[in-house]
Design a protein around this motif. Sequence first.
Motif, PDB file in Angstrom:
ATOM      1  N   GLN A  41       0.676  43.580  23.963  1.00  0.00           N
ATOM      2  CA  GLN A  41       1.211  44.896  24.308  1.00  0.00           C
ATOM      3  C   GLN A  41       1.290  45.834  23.107  1.00  0.00           C
ATOM      4  N   SER A  83      -0.945  48.164  33.122  1.00  0.00           N
ATOM      5  CA  SER A  83       0.105  48.050  34.137  1.00  0.00           C
ATOM      6  C   SER A  83      -0.444  48.340  35.523  1.00  0.00           C
ATOM      7  N   THR A  86       3.451  45.692  20.467  1.00  0.00           N
ATOM      8  CA  THR A  86       4.785  45.917  19.910  1.00  0.00           C
ATOM      9  C   THR A  86       4.806  45.737  18.395  1.00  0.00           C
ATOM     10  N   GLN A 106       8.601  34.714  24.326  1.00  0.00           N
ATOM     11  CA  GLN A 106       9.066  36.102  24.306  1.00  0.00           C
ATOM     12  C   GLN A 106      10.425  36.234  23.645  1.00  0.00           C
ATOM     13  N   ARG A 160       7.035  41.366  35.204  1.00  0.00           N
ATOM     14  CA  ARG A 160       6.744  42.651  34.562  1.00  0.00           C
ATOM     15  C   ARG A 160       7.132  43.869  35.411  1.00  0.00           C
ATOM     16  N   GLU A 217       4.516  39.211  20.062  1.00  0.00           N
ATOM     17  CA  GLU A 217       3.295  39.933  20.426  1.00  0.00           C
ATOM     18  C   GLU A 217       2.573  39.174  21.525  1.00  0.00           C
ATOM     19  N   GLN A 271      -1.440  50.409  27.725  1.00  0.00           N
ATOM     20  CA  GLN A 271      -0.367  49.822  28.512  1.00  0.00           C
ATOM     21  C   GLN A 271      -0.327  50.397  29.926  1.00  0.00           C
ATOM     22  N   SER A 292      10.551  46.114  28.130  1.00  0.00           N
ATOM     23  CA  SER A 292      10.036  47.220  27.309  1.00  0.00           C
ATOM     24  C   SER A 292      11.043  47.613  26.222  1.00  0.00           C
ATOM     25  N   GLY A 323       5.718  49.684  28.341  1.00  0.00           N
ATOM     26  CA  GLY A 323       4.943  48.557  28.835  1.00  0.00           C
ATOM     27  C   GLY A 323       5.134  48.274  30.311  1.00  0.00           C
ATOM     28  N   GLU A 324       6.326  48.549  30.819  1.00  0.00           N
ATOM     29  CA  GLU A 324       6.644  48.193  32.195  1.00  0.00           C
ATOM     30  C   GLU A 324       6.837  49.363  33.150  1.00  0.00           C
ATOM     31  N   GLN A 342      -1.969  52.998  22.204  1.00  0.00           N
ATOM     32  CA  GLN A 342      -1.400  51.795  22.794  1.00  0.00           C
ATOM     33  C   GLN A 342      -0.735  52.102  24.127  1.00  0.00           C
ATOM     34  N   ARG A 401      -4.661  48.327  16.845  1.00  0.00           N
ATOM     35  CA  ARG A 401      -3.685  47.249  16.947  1.00  0.00           C
ATOM     36  C   ARG A 401      -4.048  46.102  16.005  1.00  0.00           C
TER      37      ARG A 401
END
Length: 727
Positions: free
Chosen positions: A68, A635, A70, A364, A520, A65, A631, A114, A691-692, A627, A200
């Motif tokens: 983002q 981004s 996840t 990560q 990213r 985490e 994101q 992602s 996310g990306e 979420q 979240r």
Amino acid sequence: MNFVPKMNRRSFVIGSAAAGGGLAIGFDLPFGPKEAAAQTAAPELGVWVVIKPDDTVVIRMARSEMGQGTITGLAQLVAEELECDWSKVTYEYPTPGQNLARKRVWQSYSTGGSRGIRESHEYVRQGGASARMMLLQAAANEWKVSVEQCSAANSVITGPDGKRTTFGKVADAASKLPVPEKPKLKDPKDWKIAGKPIKRFGTEDKVTGKQVYGFDLKLPGMLNASIKESPVFGGKVKSFDAAKVSGMKGVKKVLQVGDTAVAVVADSWWQANTALEALPIVWDEGPNAKVSNATIAETLKAGLDAEQAFVGNQNGDIKAALTSAAKKVEAVYGYPYQNHVCMEPMNATARYTADKCEVWVPTQDGEASFAAVLAASGLPADKCEVYKLDLGGGFGRRGAFQDYVRQAVLIAKEMPGTPIKLLWSREEDMAQGRYHPVMQCKLVGAFDKDNNLTGLHMRLSGQSILASVRPQVLEQEKGRDPLAFQGVFQTGEHAFGYTVPNLLIDHAMRNPHVPPGFWRGVNINQNCIFLECFMDELALAAGQDALEFRRKLLGKHPRNLGVLNAVAERIGWGKPAPQGVHRGLAHMKAFNAYVAAAAEVSVTGNKVKVHRIVAATDPTYAVNPAQIDRQVAGSFVYGLSALFYQECTVKDGRMVELNFDTYNSMRIAQMPKVESIIMPAGGSGPWGGVGEPTICVAAPAVLNAYAAATGKRIRSFPLKNHNIELA
């Protein structure tokens, strides 16, 4: 991106945990309630779910985490199939060592590209469904009824004749049952927890300051380290005079770390860093000490017309199309190095003894960190462990690249038994990045006499990340880096989104000494600018509307067209814009998601005001719409900051920009209004990331709007180099 380290399983003594499929597994860790700290009294149902007697549901999460969401999304998927009370759900991280001991039951720990949800949704949902079936069977056994007569909802099991019990009451019995394999999963249309905009996990702790990041971690008896590596990539330590700083307040040790770095260990980090700054170090800068931005640019420029290049997408006969064209359009674009600039600099805390090496790290990829610990410590796997912490930013920097973990272990080995927290200074963090790859691109489009696009050649010239990180992939691909073609590849999750009769997209690989990394969104960021800005150039040359020009090429790409139409309709494309406001479009398929953006900007002198961006995302399924909204907006902060401000330049072989005074970011007051359209197509196709993907469409949409406003096409970045500012 996914990175699975190679581990010597033979060196690992697999303990009783590996055989204890239905047993309660207890983890006794020296820090943190969220690092797999389930008590031994709490039964384990499968490997994903632990249920305590008070009905608390602990969901185990292998992914990381970093803000983002996840972990929340994955927990929603498990809880959905489990049919538990969401208000009683929490989570924990099983350690990479435990994962290896249990034959990787939690599968991938990598969180990048992602992939956190889209690549693990099926098996974590199965984990929740299996646990529910075990609970139902345990209740049925107790009541001596068939399991078909029992149902679960909100952590309560209901049976015939009004019988009721809770998950906590039957969890122990359930944990002794076999784990069902491949249970039937819910149809997403029946979701009650997944698919909802649930808050979240962890927000309160972050707001109140209770959240402990690696930067904050304190252990009893801990010392602090600061490190400095050769400022020229590839350089080495020639000499240093430890005596000059050894007597400074708090300093405990001055040492060389590997061939390339020197560290100071002290009572406090400030003492360590102050001594390090005063330490006389002589570097052997090696053969790269004369490399500059200009020399790198010349190398890439030569690649634009080189004879040899790796092909990523090809159909028809591009040479014939260009030769017979009634009209040709040509443009050359360039994209710079960029840094991740995580708000939390690289850090890791290590404690080493001859019998044990433990590392606490924001990572990560826990398995990649674990592999780095094994390599640096020299100990077998059963004597090593990694405890994951939430990240203060990742963006790809804390994934495949575990240099900071290796350094922490090497320092700790010199002071056995003492926890050592290594924290990079901001300057070191920016000088030793793994940068967004530098790239140039030459595009040539061919038209027939009726202004139909008959051919497109897109030549990339620049760096390969995989050549640096996973050269074995290049061996398999006969030298080609498939990731260089993200967004313009022939097939797959980054497939090209247009139909052009004659097409060639190729890559002249040029690898300067500056180490590239997954930043990213990675290569979709520049590829989307190159392609989508050039599409506007082609439309202009053909005398056609930018949207209509694209639509003609999107007939065989309905999901690309779907998101593009969605943003065009919402922005009011084809209708008059407010006075002085101009619009731009962009779209792409990335990470198996289909994304588009439409921007409205105004230009006054050299200042650009981005008023509004509409974004559409089709990720196949939307686990947490709130979420996804966040994101998308986040981004765009990343993408627009990069477009206007961010560039890492090279002089004398080293990075010039070493702090935020020279590496800027957009401010809250400059942030445009973002309208997010979430339009999951559903069906049986692969799930897409969130996310990306959208980072790539923000910049070209704004650039196309800027060109519409000014008639000027900018082809090199950031815009600050053209004296263009974000208002």
